[in-house]
Design a protein around this motif. Sequence first.
Motif, PDB file in Angstrom:
ATOM      1  N   ASN A   3       0.827  -1.205   0.000  1.00 45.94           N
ATOM      2  CA  ASN A   3       0.000   0.000   0.000  1.00 45.94           C
ATOM      3  C   ASN A   3       0.859   1.251   0.000  1.00 45.94           C
ATOM      4  O   ASN A   3       0.565   2.216  -0.698  1.00 45.94           O
ATOM      5  N   GLY A   6       2.631   1.535  -3.344  1.00 48.05           N
ATOM      6  CA  GLY A   6       1.667   2.016  -4.322  1.00 48.05           C
ATOM      7  C   GLY A   6       1.416   3.505  -4.190  1.00 48.05           C
ATOM      8  O   GLY A   6       1.306   4.227  -5.193  1.00 48.05           O
ATOM      9  N   ALA A   7       1.353   3.996  -2.953  1.00 48.14           N
ATOM     10  CA  ALA A   7       1.136   5.432  -2.729  1.00 48.14           C
ATOM     11  C   ALA A   7       2.317   6.251  -3.223  1.00 48.14           C
ATOM     12  O   ALA A   7       2.136   7.328  -3.825  1.00 48.14           O
ATOM     13  N   LYS A  10       2.205   6.222  -6.973  1.00 48.79           N
ATOM     14  CA  LYS A  10       1.114   7.090  -7.409  1.00 48.79           C
ATOM     15  C   LYS A  10       1.552   8.558  -7.344  1.00 48.79           C
ATOM     16  O   LYS A  10       1.326   9.322  -8.284  1.00 48.79           O
TER      17      LYS A  10
END
Length: 124
Positions: A3, A6-7, A10
């Motif tokens: 997570n 991914g952040a 992003k």
Amino acid sequence: MMNVLGAVLKAKYDYPNLLALRAGTERHPDLSWTAAGYAAHLADTLRLWSERLVGAYVSGVVDVVPCDPDLLAQVRGYNQMSVGAVLWSVEEAANSWIEAAPEAIKNNVVLRVVTGPGDSPRRW
């Protein structure tokens, strides 16, 4: 971990889109930093923690001292930074963190933030 990874990924790809065709000097009236300043803060935060993670798994030094983001913003001149420089910095810092974090996890690194003599370290 995925997570957080991914952040960061992003952010690496979203920031160029968010700041595209902007001067970077835009500012919310309730906030002290510009749009470019907040992106610079992200880059510095990723870079600092990357250094700390690498330092821990390379040398075993797990105690780190916190950094005052407002002082860093003043020293680095966040509100005067250009969008191009900030976007480059975000990408480079994100790449460093994406490389450092999995290696730190593989090496069971746990950083301890120490704020002063006698303080209890906080785990990160």
